[in-house]
Scaffold this motif. Structure first.
Motif, PDB file in Angstrom:
ATOM      1  N   VAL A   1       0.599  -1.221   0.569  1.00 49.18           N
ATOM      2  CA  VAL A   1      -0.332  -0.196  -0.056  1.00 49.18           C
ATOM      3  C   VAL A   1       1.014   1.568  -0.565  1.00 49.18           C
ATOM      4  O   VAL A   1       1.899   1.557   0.377  1.00 49.18           O
ATOM      5  CB  VAL A   1      -1.333  -0.102   1.362  1.00 49.18           C
ATOM      6  CG1 VAL A   1      -1.922   1.633   1.518  1.00 49.18           C
ATOM      7  CG2 VAL A   1      -2.003  -1.198   1.514  1.00 49.18           C
ATOM      8  N   ALA A   2       0.656   1.900  -1.091  1.00 49.78           N
ATOM      9  CA  ALA A   2       1.555   3.448  -0.637  1.00 49.78           C
ATOM     10  C   ALA A   2       3.156   2.881  -1.227  1.00 49.78           C
ATOM     11  O   ALA A   2       3.743   4.139  -0.459  1.00 49.78           O
ATOM     12  CB  ALA A   2       1.159   4.427  -0.171  1.00 49.78           C
ATOM     13  N   GLY A   3       3.222   1.782  -1.470  1.00 47.65           N
ATOM     14  CA  GLY A   3       4.437   1.989  -1.673  1.00 47.65           C
ATOM     15  C   GLY A   3       5.500   1.268  -1.049  1.00 47.65           C
ATOM     16  O   GLY A   3       6.095   0.791  -0.933  1.00 47.65           O
ATOM     17  N   GLU A   4       5.011   0.768   0.327  1.00 40.77           N
ATOM     18  CA  GLU A   4       5.426   0.400   1.708  1.00 40.77           C
ATOM     19  C   GLU A   4       3.988  -0.662   1.531  1.00 40.77           C
ATOM     20  O   GLU A   4       3.388  -1.507   1.387  1.00 40.77           O
ATOM     21  CB  GLU A   4       4.792   0.770   2.903  1.00 40.77           C
ATOM     22  CG  GLU A   4       5.166   2.057   2.597  1.00 40.77           C
ATOM     23  CD  GLU A   4       6.942   2.196   3.062  1.00 40.77           C
ATOM     24  OE1 GLU A   4       7.580   1.322   3.356  1.00 40.77           O
ATOM     25  OE2 GLU A   4       7.372   3.466   2.891  1.00 40.77           O
ATOM     26  N   THR A   5       5.202  -2.388   1.456  1.00 42.50           N
ATOM     27  CA  THR A   5       4.998  -3.861   2.303  1.00 42.50           C
ATOM     28  C   THR A   5       3.916  -3.643   3.780  1.00 42.50           C
ATOM     29  O   THR A   5       5.232  -3.328   4.578  1.00 42.50           O
ATOM     30  CB  THR A   5       6.141  -4.726   2.160  1.00 42.50           C
ATOM     31  OG1 THR A   5       6.283  -4.715   0.699  1.00 42.50           O
ATOM     32  CG2 THR A   5       5.501  -6.115   2.232  1.00 42.50           C
ATOM     33  N   GLU A   6       2.925  -4.253   3.477  1.00 43.70           N
ATOM     34  CA  GLU A   6       2.216  -4.102   4.613  1.00 43.70           C
ATOM     35  C   GLU A   6       2.160  -5.864   4.734  1.00 43.70           C
ATOM     36  O   GLU A   6       2.161  -6.031   6.989  1.00 43.70           O
ATOM     37  CB  GLU A   6       1.041  -3.533   4.667  1.00 43.70           C
ATOM     38  CG  GLU A   6       0.506  -2.344   4.421  1.00 43.70           C
ATOM     39  CD  GLU A   6      -0.321  -1.383   4.921  1.00 43.70           C
ATOM     40  OE1 GLU A   6      -1.132  -2.011   4.874  1.00 43.70           O
ATOM     41  OE2 GLU A   6      -0.323  -0.409   5.573  1.00 43.70           O
ATOM     42  N   GLU A   7       1.657  -6.429   4.029  1.00 43.02           N
ATOM     43  CA  GLU A   7       1.829  -7.865   4.426  1.00 43.02           C
ATOM     44  C   GLU A   7       2.934  -8.880   3.526  1.00 43.02           C
ATOM     45  O   GLU A   7       3.226  -8.713   2.257  1.00 43.02           O
ATOM     46  CB  GLU A   7       1.211  -8.278   3.913  1.00 43.02           C
ATOM     47  CG  GLU A   7      -0.708  -8.266   4.746  1.00 43.02           C
ATOM     48  CD  GLU A   7      -2.055  -8.757   5.454  1.00 43.02           C
ATOM     49  OE1 GLU A   7      -2.351  -9.498   4.042  1.00 43.02           O
ATOM     50  OE2 GLU A   7      -3.055  -8.179   5.089  1.00 43.02           O
ATOM     51  N   LEU A   8       3.867  -9.795   4.369  1.00 43.98           N
ATOM     52  CA  LEU A   8       5.163 -10.473   3.268  1.00 43.98           C
ATOM     53  C   LEU A   8       4.649 -11.519   4.200  1.00 43.98           C
ATOM     54  O   LEU A   8       5.296 -12.362   5.237  1.00 43.98           O
ATOM     55  CB  LEU A   8       5.880  -9.639   3.425  1.00 43.98           C
ATOM     56  CG  LEU A   8       7.293 -11.085   2.793  1.00 43.98           C
ATOM     57  CD1 LEU A   8       7.059 -11.391   1.186  1.00 43.98           C
ATOM     58  CD2 LEU A   8       8.598 -10.189   2.915  1.00 43.98           C
ATOM     59  N   GLU A   9       4.305 -13.088   3.203  1.00 46.07           N
ATOM     60  CA  GLU A   9       4.179 -14.232   3.743  1.00 46.07           C
ATOM     61  C   GLU A   9       4.835 -15.394   2.871  1.00 46.07           C
ATOM     62  O   GLU A   9       4.414 -15.004   1.562  1.00 46.07           O
ATOM     63  CB  GLU A   9       2.575 -14.492   3.976  1.00 46.07           C
ATOM     64  CG  GLU A   9       2.610 -16.734   4.779  1.00 46.07           C
ATOM     65  CD  GLU A   9       1.365 -16.898   4.352  1.00 46.07           C
ATOM     66  OE1 GLU A   9       1.293 -17.730   4.116  1.00 46.07           O
ATOM     67  OE2 GLU A   9       0.702 -16.267   5.242  1.00 46.07           O
ATOM     68  N   LEU A  10       6.150 -15.832   3.270  1.00 50.34           N
ATOM     69  CA  LEU A  10       6.821 -16.443   2.471  1.00 50.34           C
ATOM     70  C   LEU A  10       6.627 -18.533   2.890  1.00 50.34           C
ATOM     71  O   LEU A  10       6.876 -18.256   4.148  1.00 50.34           O
ATOM     72  CB  LEU A  10       8.196 -16.887   1.731  1.00 50.34           C
ATOM     73  CG  LEU A  10       8.554 -15.051   1.170  1.00 50.34           C
ATOM     74  CD1 LEU A  10       9.922 -14.841   1.257  1.00 50.34           C
ATOM     75  CD2 LEU A  10       7.883 -15.382  -0.591  1.00 50.34           C
ATOM     76  N   GLN A  11       6.321 -18.955   2.216  1.00 51.68           N
ATOM     77  CA  GLN A  11       6.630 -20.927   2.346  1.00 51.68           C
ATOM     78  C   GLN A  11       6.981 -21.499   1.678  1.00 51.68           C
ATOM     79  O   GLN A  11       7.288 -20.962   0.504  1.00 51.68           O
ATOM     80  CB  GLN A  11       4.732 -21.143   2.846  1.00 51.68           C
ATOM     81  CG  GLN A  11       4.198 -20.506   3.439  1.00 51.68           C
ATOM     82  CD  GLN A  11       3.125 -21.570   3.339  1.00 51.68           C
ATOM     83  OE1 GLN A  11       2.592 -22.540   3.688  1.00 51.68           O
ATOM     84  NE2 GLN A  11       1.836 -20.757   3.524  1.00 51.68           N
ATOM     85  N   ALA A  12       8.257 -22.075   2.520  1.00 56.41           N
ATOM     86  CA  ALA A  12       9.140 -22.797   1.908  1.00 56.41           C
ATOM     87  C   ALA A  12       8.549 -24.712   1.686  1.00 56.41           C
ATOM     88  O   ALA A  12       8.838 -24.927   2.990  1.00 56.41           O
ATOM     89  CB  ALA A  12      10.607 -22.681   2.061  1.00 56.41           C
ATOM     90  N   LEU A  13       8.323 -25.208   0.842  1.00 55.97           N
ATOM     91  CA  LEU A  13       7.334 -26.845   1.544  1.00 55.97           C
ATOM     92  C   LEU A  13       8.309 -28.240   0.500  1.00 55.97           C
ATOM     93  O   LEU A  13       8.919 -27.791  -0.958  1.00 55.97           O
ATOM     94  CB  LEU A  13       6.495 -26.670   1.290  1.00 55.97           C
ATOM     95  CG  LEU A  13       5.536 -25.094   1.738  1.00 55.97           C
ATOM     96  CD1 LEU A  13       4.426 -25.964   0.866  1.00 55.97           C
ATOM     97  CD2 LEU A  13       5.303 -25.863   3.124  1.00 55.97           C
ATOM     98  N   TYR A  14       8.565 -29.077   1.198  1.00 52.51           N
ATOM     99  CA  TYR A  14       8.954 -29.927   0.619  1.00 52.51           C
ATOM    100  C   TYR A  14       7.432 -30.932   0.352  1.00 52.51           C
ATOM    101  O   TYR A  14       6.294 -31.271   1.452  1.00 52.51           O
ATOM    102  CB  TYR A  14       9.928 -31.194   1.031  1.00 52.51           C
ATOM    103  CG  TYR A  14       9.762 -32.571   0.925  1.00 52.51           C
ATOM    104  CD1 TYR A  14      10.640 -32.615  -0.742  1.00 52.51           C
ATOM    105  CD2 TYR A  14       8.835 -33.864   1.341  1.00 52.51           C
ATOM    106  CE1 TYR A  14      10.735 -34.213  -1.192  1.00 52.51           C
ATOM    107  CE2 TYR A  14       9.380 -34.621   0.698  1.00 52.51           C
ATOM    108  CZ  TYR A  14      10.064 -34.851  -0.084  1.00 52.51           C
ATOM    109  OH  TYR A  14       9.940 -36.329  -0.677  1.00 52.51           O
ATOM    110  N   SER A  15       7.293 -31.260  -1.033  1.00 52.76           N
ATOM    111  CA  SER A  15       6.318 -31.576  -1.509  1.00 52.76           C
ATOM    112  C   SER A  15       5.841 -33.049  -1.388  1.00 52.76           C
ATOM    113  O   SER A  15       7.512 -33.816  -2.844  1.00 52.76           O
ATOM    114  CB  SER A  15       5.037 -31.094  -1.917  1.00 52.76           C
ATOM    115  OG  SER A  15       4.059 -31.509  -3.160  1.00 52.76           O
TER     116      SER A  15
END
Length: 247
Positions: free
Chosen positions: A85-99
């Protein structure tokens, strides 16, 4: 709507870092088809949603994407969920998974999830199940186990209705549950929030499709109470315009 589309394209660069992260993971291995191997090493990047949402003039840019690298039965997955929002990251979620494939159309996934935004950050272990349910419902469910006894459960369901060979209507639903209150992040125990969307896309090519749609979300229980205290809306409906792509 034209202004919204122009803004989506303008802000696409803002998510280039996240997109490049996904590409970097897969860049070491291009699809291998030669050599007579029955189980070649393959890769795929999917941008499920790159969209601008109409929210009280703030117009957040949302990116939901995933990528995988591996063979038929075992893969490494990267999943990203970003809101700016307005050039700022408000939410950041990352997942690294073995499937690991455990049945036709179903994969068991284990790994890690890191929520960098909002702060304070949270880390989770992940146990998930992703696949295709009867009647072609795409299901992505996961149990998250965090620090200090935190637990969470997420269920996502999506369906694709082909109106024509190129015009596709896609309803989807997401629900999040938490085992305990997290007042620092405004998250309450039990059913925390539900999000439902309806998007209509036109596949210019199978790999590239602009879309328009509507997105509805609502907070429940203690999450709704935290939102009210912070002066936020408990329920919101947003028009969206965006791009879906894969390669």
């Amino acid at each position: 709507m034209k202004n919204m589309m122009r803004t989506v394209m303008k802000h696409t660069h803002s998510c280039s870092v996240i997109t490049c992260t996904l590409l970097a993971v897969l860049g070491l291995a291009q699809p291998v088809q030669a050599g007579g191997k029955d189980d070649p090493l393959l890769s795929k990047v999917m941008i499920d949603q790159l969209e601008l949402r109409d929210v009280d003039g703030s117009n957040p840019l949302v990116l939901e994407g995933q990528a995988w690298l591996g063979k038929d039965l075992q893969k490494l997955w990267i999943k990203a969920d970003v809101e700016r929002v307005a050039g700022e990251t408000e939410e950041l979620e990352l997942q690294a998974l073995y499937s690991q494939a455990i049945a036709p159309y179903w994969d068991l996934q284990v790994g890690l999830r890191q929520d960098s935004k909002p702060t304070p950050s949270r880390s989770w272990a992940v146990i998930g199940l992703q696949g295709l349910a009867p009647y072609f419902f795409e299901v992505d469910s996961a149990l998250f186990i965090g620090e200090s006894g935190r637990t969470a459960l997420r269920l996502q369901v999506e369906y694709e209705l082909l109106l024509t060979q190129r015009l596709i209507l896609s309803p989807e639903l997401e629900a999040n549950f938490y085992g305990q209150n997290d007042s620092d992040l405004g998250i309450g125990s039990g059913l925390s929030d539900v999000q439902a969307g309806l998007r209509l896309r036109y596949e210019i090519r199978r790999e590239f499709a602009p879309y328009i749609g509507i997105n509805w979300q609502k907070s429940y229980g203690n999450s709704a109470s935290y939102a009210r205290k912070a002066g936020h809306d408990v329920q919101d409906t947003q028009w969206v315009v965006g791009i879906r792509a894969w390669f």
